[in-house]
Design a protein around this motif. Structure first.
Motif, PDB file in Angstrom:
ATOM      1  N   ALA A  97      30.262  25.188  65.900  1.00 50.72           N
ATOM      2  CA  ALA A  97      30.543  26.434  65.178  1.00 50.72           C
ATOM      3  C   ALA A  97      31.696  26.215  64.204  1.00 50.72           C
ATOM      4  CB  ALA A  97      30.896  27.538  66.169  1.00 50.72           C
ATOM      5  N   PRO A  98      31.693  26.939  63.085  1.00 48.29           N
ATOM      6  CA  PRO A  98      32.866  26.897  62.197  1.00 48.29           C
ATOM      7  C   PRO A  98      34.114  27.296  62.984  1.00 48.29           C
ATOM      8  CG  PRO A  98      31.061  28.127  61.180  1.00 48.29           C
ATOM      9  CD  PRO A  98      30.661  27.846  62.600  1.00 48.29           C
ATOM     10  N   ALA A  99      35.269  26.815  62.533  1.00 50.29           N
ATOM     11  CA  ALA A  99      36.517  26.993  63.288  1.00 50.29           C
ATOM     12  C   ALA A  99      36.801  28.451  63.647  1.00 50.29           C
ATOM     13  CB  ALA A  99      37.685  26.396  62.510  1.00 50.29           C
ATOM     14  N   GLU A 100      36.628  29.367  62.725  1.00 46.30           N
ATOM     15  CA  GLU A 100      36.938  30.775  63.006  1.00 46.30           C
ATOM     16  C   GLU A 100      36.060  31.333  64.121  1.00 46.30           C
ATOM     17  OE1 GLU A 100      36.384  34.931  60.671  1.00 46.30           O
ATOM     18  OE2 GLU A 100      37.503  33.383  59.572  1.00 46.30           O
ATOM     19  N   LEU A 101      34.756  31.053  64.052  1.00 50.67           N
ATOM     20  CA  LEU A 101      33.840  31.499  65.103  1.00 50.67           C
ATOM     21  C   LEU A 101      34.136  30.774  66.408  1.00 50.67           C
ATOM     22  CD1 LEU A 101      31.344  33.051  66.133  1.00 50.67           C
ATOM     23  CD2 LEU A 101      29.943  31.162  65.223  1.00 50.67           C
ATOM     24  N   GLY A 102      34.373  29.476  66.340  1.00 53.03           N
ATOM     25  CA  GLY A 102      34.692  28.707  67.547  1.00 53.03           C
ATOM     26  C   GLY A 102      35.905  29.255  68.261  1.00 53.03           C
ATOM     27  N   ARG A 103      36.968  29.568  67.492  1.00 51.34           N
ATOM     28  CA  ARG A 103      38.189  30.123  68.085  1.00 51.34           C
ATOM     29  C   ARG A 103      37.912  31.478  68.738  1.00 51.34           C
ATOM     30  NH1 ARG A 103      43.547  29.286  67.442  1.00 51.34           N
ATOM     31  NH2 ARG A 103      43.231  27.969  65.605  1.00 51.34           N
TER      32      ARG A 103
END
Length: 145
Positions: A97-103
């Motif tokens: 996942a992209p970093a924002e979604l992953g976080r």
């Protein structure tokens, strides 16, 4: 979501000279969000992990969960679980996942786990972490939701 579970005697995570999380007996959970994942997927995965019977009972059978034994849960974000190694010699991580979604999904998973279980420790999302563990068994299980 992709998870790699390790039953441990103990485990801890350091970021630089700071210990961010530590547990005694329990589970080390390496967790990777994928682009299609949602909060509901994270909750389903964590609910399953907390009830997974992979600890021994009095007869030596894997018949107890981390909740049954009152063990710890150490959750560490690990985008490299989504590695695609089918191409050349350098893994591709486009499956993560992209970093924002992953976080967001990592933090949701941690909060869900803390609402369900009293002993939850974490690493630090996006940090260069050193994870040390004593694997118990060894028992290591891959999971995907």
């Amino acid at each position: 979501m992709i998870a790699l579970l390790q039953r441990v005697k103990r485990a801890h995570v350091d970021v630089g000279d700071r210990r961010t999380g530590a547990i005694g007996p329990g589970l080390l959970l390496l967790l990777c969000a994928e682009p299609q994942d949602t909060e509901a997927v994270a909750e389903k995965l964590l609910a399953k992990i907390l009830k997974l019977r992979i600890f021994s009972d009095e007869a030596g059978k894997m018949n107890r969960s981390v909740q049954d034994i009152g063990g710890g849960l150490l959750i560490v974000s690990q985008f490299t679980l989504a590695a695609d190694t089918s191409g050349g010699n350098r893994p591709s991580f486009t499956g993560a996942a992209p970093a924002e979604l992953g976080r967001r999904l990592y933090e949701h998973a941690v909060n869900f786990a803390r609402a369900q279980h009293p002993v939850v420790a974490t690493g630090e999302f996006g940090a260069d972490m050193q994870v040390e563990l004593i694997n118990d068994g060894p028992v290591t299980l891959p999971m995907r939701m």
